[in-house]
Design a protein around this motif. Structure first.
Motif, PDB file in Angstrom:
ATOM      1  N   HIS A 153      -9.465 -15.964  -6.139  1.00 23.18           N
ATOM      2  CA  HIS A 153      -9.067 -14.548  -6.171  1.00 23.18           C
ATOM      3  C   HIS A 153      -7.613 -14.365  -5.767  1.00 23.18           C
ATOM      4  CE1 HIS A 153      -9.042 -13.819  -1.801  1.00 23.18           C
ATOM      5  NE2 HIS A 153     -10.245 -14.375  -1.708  1.00 23.18           N
ATOM      6  N   SER A 154      -7.095 -15.218  -4.877  1.00 22.34           N
ATOM      7  CA  SER A 154      -5.663 -15.354  -4.588  1.00 22.34           C
ATOM      8  C   SER A 154      -4.993 -14.122  -3.982  1.00 22.34           C
ATOM      9  CB  SER A 154      -4.916 -15.756  -5.869  1.00 22.34           C
ATOM     10  OG  SER A 154      -3.669 -16.309  -5.595  1.00 22.34           O
ATOM     11  N   LEU A 155      -5.735 -13.256  -3.285  1.00 21.97           N
ATOM     12  CA  LEU A 155      -5.112 -12.060  -2.723  1.00 21.97           C
ATOM     13  C   LEU A 155      -4.182 -12.357  -1.557  1.00 21.97           C
ATOM     14  CD1 LEU A 155      -7.834  -9.267  -2.863  1.00 21.97           C
ATOM     15  CD2 LEU A 155      -6.127  -9.934  -4.553  1.00 21.97           C
ATOM     16  N   ARG A 156      -4.280 -13.534  -0.985  1.00 15.14           N
ATOM     17  CA  ARG A 156      -3.363 -13.899   0.101  1.00 15.14           C
ATOM     18  C   ARG A 156      -1.997 -14.334  -0.425  1.00 15.14           C
ATOM     19  NH1 ARG A 156      -8.410 -15.642   1.557  1.00 15.14           N
ATOM     20  NH2 ARG A 156      -9.231 -14.921   3.572  1.00 15.14           N
ATOM     21  N   LEU A 157      -1.901 -14.506  -1.746  1.00 15.79           N
ATOM     22  CA  LEU A 157      -0.647 -14.937  -2.359  1.00 15.79           C
ATOM     23  C   LEU A 157      -0.150 -13.967  -3.426  1.00 15.79           C
ATOM     24  CD1 LEU A 157      -1.439 -18.744  -2.864  1.00 15.79           C
ATOM     25  CD2 LEU A 157      -0.038 -17.730  -1.059  1.00 15.79           C
ATOM     26  N   ASP A 158      -1.050 -13.368  -4.170  1.00 16.72           N
ATOM     27  CA  ASP A 158      -0.678 -12.527  -5.309  1.00 16.72           C
ATOM     28  C   ASP A 158       0.025 -11.254  -4.836  1.00 16.72           C
ATOM     29  OD1 ASP A 158      -0.648 -11.087  -7.815  1.00 16.72           O
ATOM     30  OD2 ASP A 158      -2.315 -12.338  -8.454  1.00 16.72           O
ATOM     31  N   ARG A 159       1.079 -10.871  -5.548  1.00 18.99           N
ATOM     32  CA  ARG A 159       1.859  -9.685  -5.188  1.00 18.99           C
ATOM     33  C   ARG A 159       1.570  -8.491  -6.092  1.00 18.99           C
ATOM     34  NH1 ARG A 159       7.751 -11.617  -5.752  1.00 18.99           N
ATOM     35  NH2 ARG A 159       8.197  -9.483  -5.064  1.00 18.99           N
ATOM     36  N   ARG A 160       0.699  -8.626  -7.069  1.00 16.33           N
ATOM     37  CA  ARG A 160       0.430  -7.550  -8.021  1.00 16.33           C
ATOM     38  C   ARG A 160      -0.623  -6.575  -7.479  1.00 16.33           C
ATOM     39  NH1 ARG A 160      -1.869 -10.695 -12.806  1.00 16.33           N
ATOM     40  NH2 ARG A 160      -2.742 -11.771 -10.996  1.00 16.33           N
ATOM     41  N   LEU A 161      -0.287  -5.289  -7.523  1.00 16.09           N
ATOM     42  CA  LEU A 161      -1.222  -4.241  -7.120  1.00 16.09           C
ATOM     43  C   LEU A 161      -1.387  -3.265  -8.276  1.00 16.09           C
ATOM     44  CD1 LEU A 161      -2.960  -2.692  -5.084  1.00 16.09           C
ATOM     45  CD2 LEU A 161      -0.868  -1.574  -4.277  1.00 16.09           C
ATOM     46  N   PHE A 162      -2.621  -3.135  -8.762  1.00 19.96           N
ATOM     47  CA  PHE A 162      -2.943  -2.199  -9.832  1.00 19.96           C
ATOM     48  C   PHE A 162      -3.476  -0.916  -9.192  1.00 19.96           C
ATOM     49  CE2 PHE A 162      -3.576  -6.507 -11.462  1.00 19.96           C
ATOM     50  CZ  PHE A 162      -2.788  -6.483 -12.611  1.00 19.96           C
ATOM     51  N   ILE A 163      -2.649   0.115  -9.153  1.00 18.13           N
ATOM     52  CA  ILE A 163      -3.008   1.298  -8.376  1.00 18.13           C
ATOM     53  C   ILE A 163      -3.981   2.197  -9.138  1.00 18.13           C
ATOM     54  CG2 ILE A 163      -0.804   1.247  -7.187  1.00 18.13           C
ATOM     55  CD1 ILE A 163       0.023   3.714  -8.853  1.00 18.13           C
ATOM     56  N   GLY A 164      -4.702   3.015  -8.379  1.00 18.05           N
ATOM     57  CA  GLY A 164      -5.439   4.128  -8.939  1.00 18.05           C
ATOM     58  C   GLY A 164      -6.854   3.865  -9.405  1.00 18.05           C
ATOM     59  N   ASN A 165      -7.341   2.610  -9.326  1.00 21.36           N
ATOM     60  CA  ASN A 165      -8.678   2.303  -9.852  1.00 21.36           C
ATOM     61  C   ASN A 165      -8.821   2.759 -11.304  1.00 21.36           C
ATOM     62  OD1 ASN A 165      -9.847   1.114  -7.447  1.00 21.36           O
ATOM     63  ND2 ASN A 165      -9.727   3.166  -6.556  1.00 21.36           N
TER      64      ASN A 165
ATOM     65  N   TYR B  87      -9.362   2.212  -1.276  1.00 22.72           N
ATOM     66  CA  TYR B  87      -8.219   1.306  -1.123  1.00 22.72           C
ATOM     67  C   TYR B  87      -8.629  -0.145  -1.378  1.00 22.72           C
ATOM     68  CZ  TYR B  87      -6.251   5.315   1.470  1.00 22.72           C
ATOM     69  OH  TYR B  87      -5.808   6.559   1.860  1.00 22.72           O
ATOM     70  N   LEU B  88      -9.782  -0.525  -0.875  1.00 24.47           N
ATOM     71  CA  LEU B  88     -10.266  -1.887  -1.111  1.00 24.47           C
ATOM     72  C   LEU B  88     -10.466  -2.133  -2.599  1.00 24.47           C
ATOM     73  CD1 LEU B  88     -12.947  -2.223   1.739  1.00 24.47           C
ATOM     74  CD2 LEU B  88     -10.624  -3.147   1.735  1.00 24.47           C
ATOM     75  N   ALA B  89     -10.990  -1.132  -3.296  1.00 21.88           N
ATOM     76  CA  ALA B  89     -11.260  -1.289  -4.726  1.00 21.88           C
ATOM     77  C   ALA B  89      -9.984  -1.520  -5.520  1.00 21.88           C
ATOM     78  CB  ALA B  89     -11.991  -0.058  -5.255  1.00 21.88           C
ATOM     79  N   GLU B  90      -8.906  -0.843  -5.141  1.00 15.26           N
ATOM     80  CA  GLU B  90      -7.643  -1.073  -5.839  1.00 15.26           C
ATOM     81  C   GLU B  90      -7.229  -2.541  -5.747  1.00 15.26           C
ATOM     82  OE1 GLU B  90      -4.772   2.693  -5.803  1.00 15.26           O
ATOM     83  OE2 GLU B  90      -5.434   2.159  -3.792  1.00 15.26           O
ATOM     84  N   ARG B  91      -7.400  -3.136  -4.589  1.00 15.74           N
ATOM     85  CA  ARG B  91      -7.041  -4.551  -4.411  1.00 15.74           C
ATOM     86  C   ARG B  91      -8.022  -5.477  -5.130  1.00 15.74           C
ATOM     87  NH1 ARG B  91      -4.894  -0.339  -1.695  1.00 15.74           N
ATOM     88  NH2 ARG B  91      -2.842  -0.954  -0.883  1.00 15.74           N
ATOM     89  N   PHE B  92      -9.261  -5.031  -5.251  1.00 20.61           N
ATOM     90  CA  PHE B  92     -10.246  -5.854  -5.930  1.00 20.61           C
ATOM     91  C   PHE B  92      -9.869  -6.118  -7.383  1.00 20.61           C
ATOM     92  CE2 PHE B  92     -14.121  -6.016  -8.617  1.00 20.61           C
ATOM     93  CZ  PHE B  92     -14.548  -7.284  -8.241  1.00 20.61           C
ATOM     94  N   MET B  93      -9.182  -5.168  -8.015  1.00 20.35           N
ATOM     95  CA  MET B  93      -8.829  -5.369  -9.418  1.00 20.35           C
ATOM     96  C   MET B  93      -7.993  -6.634  -9.604  1.00 20.35           C
ATOM     97  SD  MET B  93      -9.182  -4.553 -12.508  1.00 20.35           S
ATOM     98  CE  MET B  93      -9.850  -2.889 -12.538  1.00 20.35           C
TER      99      MET B  93
END
Length: 245
Positions: A159-171, A217-223
């Motif tokens: 899932h790489s959230l500790r490294l990935d810089r991309r945030l897809f906002i708004g669900n 907020y968690l869901a936005e990061r889940f994408m």
């Protein structure tokens, strides 16, 4: 069908492929769809934000293609400026109403989905990882619980959230209904246990990111995690924001 998540009655594009969806049960007798009909979690809207709309679409809609945008945030596929910024703000809905209603918008969505798995708003590129930015903006308690569940489901390196810089906002997203259903089922299997553990929080005056909205907020990061884990080919569409709403 692209649903427009809304908490208020405003002007919406008048097109057959758009359907306003009232969140938190608003819009009876005015909007064609409200998230407290059928199978729903409308009562959680204070905390879950757009997720009550996602749940409603998942459980109640059968269509080949579905999507979610906002009453003040839309996907756009028509060039409005030569530089075509990935995030564009306009002051008035009337300035873009006819553009959003143009048949080419829908035609372009269907054409894109012949090549891509999902259409997402062009991501924000964070100065640090998704993980670090969340800790700065929202804190760690609910996030650590959610991240641990992601680690168990996909593996940290996947899932790489500790490294990935991309945030897809708004669900926000548009995709085939089968992929939407998989996304929704996985999302709620992760978010619901976190909410059951930590529950609600009171509103805090003068705070931009209210803690009680953490499921959204968690869901936005889940994408980002879902895209990485499923190795999805995504099209990053322009995000068009209406400032005066």
């Amino acid at each position: 069908m692209i649903f427009i998540a809304t908490h208020k009655i405003v002007s919406f594009p008048k097109s057959s492929w758009f359907q306003p969806l009232g969140l938190g049960g608003i819009g009876h007798g005015v909007l064609g769809a409200v998230d407290d009909a059928g199978q729903n979690i409308s009562h959680k809207n204070r905390n879950y934000c757009e997720l009550t709309g996602i749940y409603w679409i998942w459980k109640n809609i059968s269509a080949d293609v579905v999507g979610l945008c906002h009453y003040r945030r839309y996907f756009n596929f028509i060039t409005l400026r030569d530089d075509f910024p990935r995030h564009l703000a306009v002051q008035e809905f009337s300035a873009v109403e006819k553009i959003l209603e143009h048949p080419y918008q829908h035609e372009r969505v269907l054409k894109i989905l012949e090549e891509y798995d999902v259409i997402l708003p062009s991501p924000l590129l964070l100065p640090d990882s998704v993980d670090q930015k969340y800790r700065i903006d929202h804190g760690a308690e609910e996030w650590d619980c959610f991240l641990n569940k992601l680690d168990a489901l996909y593996g940290a390196g996947v899932h790489s959230l500790r490294l990935d810089r991309r945030l897809f906002i708004g669900n926000m997203m548009i995709c085939k209904k089968a992929l939407f259903d998989e996304y929704a089922e996985t999302l709620f299997s992760l978010v619901d246990p976190v909410f059951e553990r930590f529950g609600d929080y009171p509103a805090e005056e003068g705070i931009r990111y209210q803690r009680y909205r953490y499921p959204g907020y968690l869901a936005e990061r889940f994408m980002t995690a879902f895209v990485n884990a499923k190795r999805l080919k995504y099209y990053d569409a322009q995000l068009l924001s209406i400032a005066n709403l």
